[in-house]
Design a protein around this motif. Sequence first.
Motif, PDB file in Angstrom:
ATOM      1  N   ALA A 187       0.816  -1.218   0.000  1.00 44.17           N
ATOM      2  CA  ALA A 187       0.000   0.000   0.000  1.00 44.17           C
ATOM      3  C   ALA A 187       0.848   1.266   0.000  1.00 44.17           C
ATOM      4  O   ALA A 187       0.339   2.350  -0.281  1.00 44.17           O
ATOM      5  N   PHE A 188       2.133   1.139   0.293  1.00 42.63           N
ATOM      6  CA  PHE A 188       2.960   2.317   0.505  1.00 42.63           C
ATOM      7  C   PHE A 188       3.975   2.605  -0.596  1.00 42.63           C
ATOM      8  O   PHE A 188       4.636   3.636  -0.565  1.00 42.63           O
ATOM      9  N   THR A 189       4.149   1.725  -1.528  1.00 38.86           N
ATOM     10  CA  THR A 189       5.129   1.952  -2.591  1.00 38.86           C
ATOM     11  C   THR A 189       4.621   1.315  -3.877  1.00 38.86           C
ATOM     12  O   THR A 189       3.524   0.769  -3.922  1.00 38.86           O
ATOM     13  N   ALA A 190       5.423   1.397  -4.907  1.00 37.84           N
ATOM     14  CA  ALA A 190       5.055   0.816  -6.201  1.00 37.84           C
ATOM     15  C   ALA A 190       6.106  -0.214  -6.587  1.00 37.84           C
ATOM     16  O   ALA A 190       7.252  -0.143  -6.144  1.00 37.84           O
ATOM     17  N   TYR A 191       5.701  -1.143  -7.400  1.00 36.51           N
ATOM     18  CA  TYR A 191       6.656  -2.108  -7.919  1.00 36.51           C
ATOM     19  C   TYR A 191       7.534  -1.427  -8.967  1.00 36.51           C
ATOM     20  O   TYR A 191       7.035  -0.663  -9.801  1.00 36.51           O
TER      21      TYR A 191
ATOM     22  N   VAL B 279       6.582   9.683   3.522  1.00 40.61           N
ATOM     23  CA  VAL B 279       6.298   8.378   4.105  1.00 40.61           C
ATOM     24  C   VAL B 279       4.957   8.454   4.834  1.00 40.61           C
ATOM     25  O   VAL B 279       4.683   9.407   5.547  1.00 40.61           O
ATOM     26  N   ASN B 280       4.123   7.470   4.596  1.00 40.51           N
ATOM     27  CA  ASN B 280       2.808   7.431   5.221  1.00 40.51           C
ATOM     28  C   ASN B 280       2.960   7.285   6.733  1.00 40.51           C
ATOM     29  O   ASN B 280       3.811   6.521   7.205  1.00 40.51           O
ATOM     30  N   ALA B 281       2.135   8.016   7.473  1.00 41.01           N
ATOM     31  CA  ALA B 281       2.208   7.973   8.931  1.00 41.01           C
ATOM     32  C   ALA B 281       1.961   6.561   9.474  1.00 41.01           C
ATOM     33  O   ALA B 281       2.395   6.243  10.583  1.00 41.01           O
ATOM     34  N   ARG B 282       1.303   5.702   8.717  1.00 40.83           N
ATOM     35  CA  ARG B 282       1.056   4.324   9.150  1.00 40.83           C
ATOM     36  C   ARG B 282       2.260   3.414   8.888  1.00 40.83           C
ATOM     37  O   ARG B 282       2.282   2.271   9.346  1.00 40.83           O
ATOM     38  N   ASN B 283       3.240   3.893   8.140  1.00 38.48           N
ATOM     39  CA  ASN B 283       4.361   3.060   7.728  1.00 38.48           C
ATOM     40  C   ASN B 283       5.567   3.301   8.648  1.00 38.48           C
ATOM     41  O   ASN B 283       6.590   3.843   8.240  1.00 38.48           O
ATOM     42  N   SER B 284       5.438   2.889   9.897  1.00 36.36           N
ATOM     43  CA  SER B 284       6.486   3.152  10.882  1.00 36.36           C
ATOM     44  C   SER B 284       7.796   2.440  10.534  1.00 36.36           C
ATOM     45  O   SER B 284       8.878   2.960  10.817  1.00 36.36           O
ATOM     46  N   HIS B 285       7.719   1.279   9.897  1.00 34.58           N
ATOM     47  CA  HIS B 285       8.950   0.564   9.512  1.00 34.58           C
ATOM     48  C   HIS B 285       9.779   1.410   8.542  1.00 34.58           C
ATOM     49  O   HIS B 285      10.990   1.568   8.727  1.00 34.58           O
ATOM     50  N   ALA B 286       9.139   1.949   7.520  1.00 35.71           N
ATOM     51  CA  ALA B 286       9.875   2.764   6.541  1.00 35.71           C
ATOM     52  C   ALA B 286      10.428   4.030   7.204  1.00 35.71           C
ATOM     53  O   ALA B 286      11.576   4.409   6.957  1.00 35.71           O
ATOM     54  N   ARG B 287       9.620   4.664   8.039  1.00 27.13           N
ATOM     55  CA  ARG B 287      10.111   5.874   8.698  1.00 27.13           C
ATOM     56  C   ARG B 287      11.356   5.563   9.516  1.00 27.13           C
ATOM     57  O   ARG B 287      12.317   6.326   9.511  1.00 27.13           O
ATOM     58  N   HIS B 288      11.372   4.435  10.193  1.00 25.01           N
ATOM     59  CA  HIS B 288      12.537   4.041  10.979  1.00 25.01           C
ATOM     60  C   HIS B 288      13.774   3.883  10.087  1.00 25.01           C
ATOM     61  O   HIS B 288      14.868   4.341  10.443  1.00 25.01           O
ATOM     62  N   VAL B 289      13.603   3.242   8.939  1.00 26.73           N
ATOM     63  CA  VAL B 289      14.715   3.079   7.993  1.00 26.73           C
ATOM     64  C   VAL B 289      15.252   4.443   7.571  1.00 26.73           C
ATOM     65  O   VAL B 289      16.462   4.686   7.591  1.00 26.73           O
ATOM     66  N   TYR B 290      14.355   5.342   7.194  1.00 22.66           N
ATOM     67  CA  TYR B 290      14.779   6.664   6.732  1.00 22.66           C
ATOM     68  C   TYR B 290      15.464   7.451   7.845  1.00 22.66           C
ATOM     69  O   TYR B 290      16.476   8.121   7.616  1.00 22.66           O
ATOM     70  N   GLU B 291      14.924   7.375   9.046  1.00 23.40           N
ATOM     71  CA  GLU B 291      15.541   8.113  10.152  1.00 23.40           C
ATOM     72  C   GLU B 291      16.927   7.559  10.478  1.00 23.40           C
ATOM     73  O   GLU B 291      17.845   8.326  10.781  1.00 23.40           O
ATOM     74  N   LYS B 292      17.102   6.241  10.401  1.00 21.46           N
ATOM     75  CA  LYS B 292      18.435   5.659  10.607  1.00 21.46           C
ATOM     76  C   LYS B 292      19.413   6.170   9.552  1.00 21.46           C
ATOM     77  O   LYS B 292      20.617   6.247   9.806  1.00 21.46           O
ATOM     78  N   ALA B 293      18.901   6.516   8.380  1.00 23.74           N
ATOM     79  CA  ALA B 293      19.751   7.002   7.288  1.00 23.74           C
ATOM     80  C   ALA B 293      19.951   8.522   7.341  1.00 23.74           C
ATOM     81  O   ALA B 293      20.551   9.092   6.432  1.00 23.74           O
TER      82      ALA B 293
ATOM     83  N   ASP C  63      -1.301  16.342   4.480  1.00 21.70           N
ATOM     84  CA  ASP C  63      -2.512  15.524   4.363  1.00 21.70           C
ATOM     85  C   ASP C  63      -2.369  14.696   3.101  1.00 21.70           C
ATOM     86  O   ASP C  63      -2.250  15.239   2.009  1.00 21.70           O
ATOM     87  N   GLY C  64      -2.372  13.397   3.255  1.00 23.33           N
ATOM     88  CA  GLY C  64      -2.209  12.515   2.103  1.00 23.33           C
ATOM     89  C   GLY C  64      -3.513  12.146   1.433  1.00 23.33           C
ATOM     90  O   GLY C  64      -3.553  11.200   0.652  1.00 23.33           O
ATOM     91  N   GLY C  65      -4.600  12.864   1.756  1.00 20.62           N
ATOM     92  CA  GLY C  65      -5.882  12.566   1.131  1.00 20.62           C
ATOM     93  C   GLY C  65      -6.348  11.164   1.473  1.00 20.62           C
ATOM     94  O   GLY C  65      -6.370  10.792   2.643  1.00 20.62           O
ATOM     95  N   GLU C  66      -6.678  10.380   0.477  1.00 22.39           N
ATOM     96  CA  GLU C  66      -7.198   9.023   0.709  1.00 22.39           C
ATOM     97  C   GLU C  66      -6.196   8.120   1.414  1.00 22.39           C
ATOM     98  O   GLU C  66      -6.564   7.110   1.998  1.00 22.39           O
ATOM     99  N   TYR C  67      -4.906   8.485   1.379  1.00 20.53           N
ATOM    100  CA  TYR C  67      -3.873   7.661   2.004  1.00 20.53           C
ATOM    101  C   TYR C  67      -3.627   8.038   3.460  1.00 20.53           C
ATOM    102  O   TYR C  67      -2.844   7.399   4.142  1.00 20.53           O
ATOM    103  N   GLY C  68      -4.233   9.116   3.935  1.00 15.28           N
ATOM    104  CA  GLY C  68      -4.063   9.557   5.312  1.00 15.28           C
ATOM    105  C   GLY C  68      -2.834  10.432   5.482  1.00 15.28           C
ATOM    106  O   GLY C  68      -2.136  10.755   4.516  1.00 15.28           O
ATOM    107  N   PRO C  69      -2.553  10.827   6.722  1.00 16.25           N
ATOM    108  CA  PRO C  69      -1.430  11.734   6.984  1.00 16.25           C
ATOM    109  C   PRO C  69      -0.103  11.142   6.521  1.00 16.25           C
ATOM    110  O   PRO C  69       0.115   9.936   6.610  1.00 16.25           O
ATOM    111  N   GLN C  70       0.759  12.031   6.077  1.00 13.42           N
ATOM    112  CA  GLN C  70       2.075  11.620   5.596  1.00 13.42           C
ATOM    113  C   GLN C  70       3.130  12.557   6.172  1.00 13.42           C
ATOM    114  O   GLN C  70       2.897  13.760   6.301  1.00 13.42           O
TER     115      GLN C  70
END
Length: 158
Positions: free
Chosen positions: A26-30, A121-135, A144-151
């Motif tokens: 739900a958070f990225t594309a192939y 990064v979507n506010a629901r995607n805590s795993h990705a946010r953690h990766v980015y913050e480590k970097a 406001d991410g609209g239909e995707y929620g806060p980002q």
Amino acid sequence: MPTLVPYQPAHLAALSTVQLPPEQEAFTAYPADLIPETEADPDSLGVSILDGEDVVGYFVLSVGAQRDKYLPQPDPAGVALRALSIDGRCQGRGLGTAAMVQAAEVARQHFPQAEHLFLVVNARNSHARHVYEKAGYTVWFQRDGGEYGPQWVLRRGL
């Protein structure tokens, strides 16, 4: 440590087999879905992530309209980092974090006017946010991410 290289057509076969865990879809594309659009956009650069000789991931760096669509106003000093995908079979080994650190050097080489990278990064995607913050990415602002929620919009200086 992974190696980052500009996308090459020889990478398509491997990138077409990238698998994402269901919770990440739900958070990225192939990658294979993004490559034609990215290759046709002179303001975007597709970047392949290699682990040794194996192509294991992909992301896009963009300026122009693909960059500015994420921002309240244009940011000529920024480069958007979009659609990071690491094959699920290769996750958990630090490849994504290392690639996000190295992305700064790729951005400096290909977009010399840039002063920072940013990503959404979507506010629901805590795993990705953690990766980015480590970097080294920090929260710049929330949108406001609209239909995707806060980002969260995260930024890292070059």
